[in-house]
Write an enzyme that holds these catalytic residues in place. Structure first.
Site, PDB file in Angstrom:
ATOM      1  N   HIS A 206       5.542  43.177  36.162  1.00 40.66           N
ATOM      2  CA  HIS A 206       6.847  43.336  35.502  1.00 40.66           C
ATOM      3  C   HIS A 206       7.805  44.037  36.452  1.00 40.66           C
ATOM      4  O   HIS A 206       7.400  44.888  37.256  1.00 40.66           O
ATOM      5  CB  HIS A 206       6.721  44.142  34.207  1.00 40.66           C
ATOM      6  CG  HIS A 206       7.980  44.140  33.386  1.00 40.66           C
ATOM      7  ND1 HIS A 206       8.482  43.007  32.801  1.00 40.66           N
ATOM      8  CD2 HIS A 206       8.850  45.139  33.066  1.00 40.66           C
ATOM      9  CE1 HIS A 206       9.593  43.299  32.138  1.00 40.66           C
ATOM     10  NE2 HIS A 206       9.844  44.593  32.299  1.00 40.66           N
TER      11      HIS A 206
ATOM     12  N   HIS B  70      16.340  45.207  31.928  1.00 38.77           N
ATOM     13  CA  HIS B  70      15.251  44.268  32.210  1.00 38.77           C
ATOM     14  C   HIS B  70      15.111  43.261  31.072  1.00 38.77           C
ATOM     15  O   HIS B  70      15.694  43.426  30.001  1.00 38.77           O
ATOM     16  CB  HIS B  70      13.931  45.022  32.424  1.00 38.77           C
ATOM     17  CG  HIS B  70      13.361  45.627  31.163  1.00 38.77           C
ATOM     18  ND1 HIS B  70      12.013  45.667  30.902  1.00 38.77           N
ATOM     19  CD2 HIS B  70      13.947  46.211  30.076  1.00 38.77           C
ATOM     20  CE1 HIS B  70      11.787  46.254  29.735  1.00 38.77           C
ATOM     21  NE2 HIS B  70      12.943  46.594  29.221  1.00 38.77           N
TER      22      HIS B  70
ATOM     23  N   CYS C 248      11.510  38.368  33.436  1.00 39.16           N
ATOM     24  CA  CYS C 248      11.830  39.611  34.150  1.00 39.16           C
ATOM     25  C   CYS C 248      12.266  39.369  35.591  1.00 39.16           C
ATOM     26  O   CYS C 248      13.314  39.865  36.030  1.00 39.16           O
ATOM     27  CB  CYS C 248      10.652  40.573  34.082  1.00 39.16           C
ATOM     28  SG  CYS C 248       9.174  40.062  34.996  1.00 39.16           S
TER      29      CYS C 248
END
Length: 333
Positions: free
Chosen positions: A296, A308, A248
């Site tokens: 995240h 993402h 990420c």
């Protein structure tokens, strides 16, 4: 003056002057209003982003079949050119064999013309055994027939391949012309789509893999969005920062690196490196973080969407930000 007679009634001069002034003012105002209406006649409004998109979609409906037809002709052309080349290779030994056979026939004919029959054939003809003369003549016929058949068979095969090659060459010529016509048509439609795309505001982004994004005012954000969206479909690999796999924070680092902004490959550091932005003020290109420990991050696209790298087993993709608890937004530029 008798009481029943009155002086003629005339409005006071002041009232007459006032009416005239009002009339003149109304006339002037009307003229100004008309003039203003003429000057401010509504011009054709610039088409909206959605209208331009619809025009591009309409053009694309014409372009895509043309492209596929172009691809079809090119594929057929490639196959036929290979067939023609293969036939040409096969014809080389046939041409040689035919030439050699013709040379042998020519040698025999020249020898007969200049020196008469060869010794072998002469021996057959001067044999003193009359009972073998018939056999000798049969041998001569067979020799001639053998030469004739050899030449005829070679020429027949050669002519067969020549005929096939001629048909292929004609087909190749036709398909080459078709390819040129399709390429010209494709070029015309490409130019029209380029013209329409050029009408889009510079704040609009159209990237394969992501939805249409409008209102991107920062050039850095534009580059980051285009870069991240171009990675849609690439696998998630922990610790990866591209160019073909990402985690990420590796994806957001890679996207902004393309814009000349260097972020640390760590969500916590990227949170600190960006400027705080409220959810109401968040705009495309901002980083959106999740969970209280910020483990995240994604690249915000607006309208509740982000691009993402989700997790192992799920490639880079566009998703709703609502499916995870949002911790906040940061602007890296």
């Amino acid at each position: 003056m008798p009481p029943d007679r009155h002086a003629p009634s005339h409005p006071p001069l002041r009232r007459i002057g006032a009416r005239r002034v009002v009339r003149r003012l109304l006339t002037v105002v009307a003229a100004v209003a008309v003039g203003a209406g003429l000057l401010a006649a509504p011009a054709h409004a610039a088409p909206s982003v959605d209208e331009i998109d619809r025009q591009i979609d309409k053009q694309w409906e014409q372009l895509e079949p043309t492209i596929e037809n172009y691809n079809k002709v090119r594929a057929q052309l490639k196959v036929n050119k290979k067939k023609s080349a293969d036939l040409e290779k096969k014809m080389v030994p046939l041409e040689l064999e035919s030439t050699l056979a013709m040379n042998r026939v020519g040698d025999i004919a020249a020898r007969y013309y200049m020196t008469g029959p060869s010794q072998e054939i002469g021996a057959l003809l001067v044999s003193t055994k009359p009972d073998t003369l018939g056999e000798q003549l049969v041998i001569l016929d067979r020799l001639a027939e053998q030469q004739r058949k050899q030449v005829a068979s070679v020429l027949a095969v050669r002519d067969k391949y020549n005929a096939q090659k001629k048909k292929l060459d004609e087909l190749i010529a036709t398909q080459t012309k078709q390819a040129e016509e399709l390429a010209a048509k494709k070029k015309h439609i490409d130019a029209e789509i380029k013209r329409l795309t050029g009408m889009l505001p510079k704040t609009s982004i159209r990237v394969e893999g992501c939805p249409s994004i409008d209102g991107v005012v920062s050039s850095a954000a534009q580059t980051a969005i285009k870069t991240a969206c171009a990675q849609v479909g690439d696998p998630y690999v922990w610790g990866a920062t591209g160019p073909n796999a990402f985690d990420c924070s590796g994806l957001t680092q890679y996207a902004y690196k393309a814009a000349g902004i260097y972020l640390t490959h760590f969500t916590g550091a990227q949170w600190r490196e960006g400027k705080p932005v409220s959810r109401d003020e968040a705009r495309p290109g901002d980083l959106v973080f999740f969970y209280t420990d910020l483990h995240h991050v994604g690249l915000y696209l607006g309208n509740g969407l982000m691009v993402h790298a989700p997790r192992t087993g799920k490639p880079v993709q566009v998703a709703q930000i609502a499916y995870q608890p949002v911790a906040g937004f940061r602007r890296p530029y």
